[in-house]
Design an enzyme around this catalytic site. Structure first.
Site, short mmCIF file in Angstrom:
data_model
loop_
_atom_site.label_atom_id
_atom_site.label_comp_id
_atom_site.label_asym_id
_atom_site.label_seq_id
_atom_site.Cartn_x
_atom_site.Cartn_y
_atom_site.Cartn_z
N ALA A 127 0.81 -1.23 0.00
CA ALA A 127 0.00 0.00 0.00
C ALA A 127 0.84 1.28 0.00
CB ALA A 127 -0.93 0.00 1.21
N HIS A 162 -3.39 -10.08 -4.56
CA HIS A 162 -4.69 -9.87 -3.93
C HIS A 162 -5.76 -9.53 -4.97
CE1 HIS A 162 -2.62 -9.01 0.20
NE2 HIS A 162 -2.80 -10.28 0.00
N CYS A 169 -25.60 -11.52 -12.48
CA CYS A 169 -25.13 -12.18 -13.71
C CYS A 169 -26.26 -12.18 -14.74
CB CYS A 169 -24.70 -13.60 -13.38
SG CYS A 169 -24.25 -14.58 -14.81
N CYS A 226 -27.24 -16.23 -15.32
CA CYS A 226 -27.93 -17.06 -14.31
C CYS A 226 -28.53 -16.25 -13.17
CB CYS A 226 -26.95 -18.10 -13.77
SG CYS A 226 -25.75 -17.43 -12.62
N SER A 249 4.36 -3.11 4.68
CA SER A 249 4.72 -3.24 6.09
C SER A 249 5.00 -4.71 6.43
CB SER A 249 3.59 -2.70 6.96
OG SER A 249 2.36 -3.29 6.58
N ASN A 295 10.68 1.48 2.76
CA ASN A 295 9.37 1.69 3.38
C ASN A 295 9.46 2.89 4.33
OD1 ASN A 295 6.63 0.70 3.60
ND2 ASN A 295 7.10 0.15 5.72
ZN LIG Z 1 -23.88 -16.57 -13.68
#
Ligand SMILES: [Zn+2]
Length: 245
Positions: free
Chosen positions: A21, A117, A150, A153, A191, A211
Site C-alpha cells: 500500500a 490480492h 449475472c 444465471c 509493512s 518503506n
Molecule cells: Zn452466472
C-alpha cells in the site's frame, strides 16, 4: 544507501519488486493500515471485505466497497509506479508482485505482474463463473441494481479481488515460484504484516526494503531505507539514467 541499492540492482540477474500500500499513498490512496488515519481503524476489514459479509449482506457489502474501490480506479500511477515499469523494460527487474488491487502497476505499464490480492479490472459470477468487466459491476450499482447480477444465471457478480476468507489466487502461487528463483527481492511500501505475502522475502536469497516505517523484516534485509518512496525511486532513476515521464 541508494548507491548500494543501485549496485545490487545492477549486479542481480533476476530481481523482482514486491509492493504494498505504501507505494500508492503518493497516488492519493490511503494506506488502511497506517496508524491514526487508517480506515480499518474505524471499520473491521475482516468483516467489510470478507466473503461471509458479501454473501450474508450483499447490498451493504457493495454499498460500502464500491465507494472504496472508486478511490482506487480513479487514481493515477505516480513516479515510483512509472519508474518500476521502466526498470522492467530496461531489464533491471524481471517482474512485479503487488499486494495492491488498485491497477496502478498495470496502468503504469508493468508487464510481468503478479497481483496477489487480485485486481479491479475484472469480475465473475459466483455461480456460473461467467466473466465481466469490473466497470459492469459499478454501472449496475449506479443503475440501482444492488447487488450486481449475472446476465446469464442471475447470481451475484463479484470483482476478482482476494477477500478475507478467499483462498489465495493463481498469481500468488506464480509469484511464490518467481521469488524462489529470484536472486534479489526489493520490497517497496509494504509493512510485511499481511500473510501469506509477508513470508515471500524468506523464500529468496536476499532482499532489501524501502518503506516509510520499520517492518518486522528489517533486521534480515540487506539494505533498509526509511524514506518517501517517490523520492527514493527518483534517485534510483537518476542513478540508472532512466527516462520515465
Ligand atoms: Zn452466472
Amino acid at each position: 544507501m541508494i548507491d548500494a541499492l543501485v549496485d545490487l540492482l545492477k549486479s542481480s540477474r533476476n530481481a523482482i519488486v514486491l509492493t504494498g500500500a505504501g507505494i500508492s499513498t503518493e497516488s492519493g490512496i490511503p494506506d488502511y493500515r497506517s496508524k491514526g488515519t487508517g480506515l480499518w481503524e474505524k471499520v473491521d476489514p475482516a468483516k467489510m471485505a470478507s466473503v461471509t459479509f458479501m454473501l450474508s449482506h450483499p447490498e451493504e457489502f457493495f454499498r460500502f466497497n464500491i465507494s472504496q474501490w472508486a478511490k482506487y480506479t480513479e487514481a493515477k500511477p505516480n513516479a515510483a509506479h512509472r519508474i518500476i515499469a521502466v526498470m522492467e523494460r530496461e531489464g533491471y527487474i524481471k517482474g512485479v508482485i503487488t499486494q495492491n488491487i488498485d491497477n496502478l502497476h498495470y496502468k503504469a505499464g508493468s508487464k510481468n505482474l503478479f497481483e496477489v490480492h487480485g485486481n479491479l479490472r475484472t469480475a465473475h459470477c459466483i455461480n456460473c463463473t461467467n466473466k465481466y468487466d469490473f466497470n459492469d459491476i459499478v454501472a449496475q450499482f449506479y443503475e440501482g441494481i444492488n447487488p450486481p447480477r449475472c446476465e446469464i444465471c442471475g447470481s451475484l457478480v463479484r470483482p476478482d479481488v482476494v477477500l478475507f476468507g478467499d483462498p489465495m489466487n493463481k498469481d500468488f502461487y506464480e509469484a511464490l515460484k518467481a521469488v524462489k528463483k529470484c536472486d534479489f527481492l526489493l520490497v517497496v511500501g509494504s509493512s510485511l504484516e499481511v500473510y501469506p505475502v509477508a513470508e515471500l522475502p524468506l523464500y529468496c536469497r536476499q532482499f532489501s526494503i524501502i518503506n516509510r516505517d520499520p517492518t518486522p523484516f528489517d533486521e534480515r534485509a540487506k539494505i533498509v531505507i526509511h524514506d518517501s518512496i517517490g523520492k527514493v525511486f527518483c534517485d534510483i532513476a537518476e542513478k540508472l539514467n532512466l527516462k520515465y515521464e
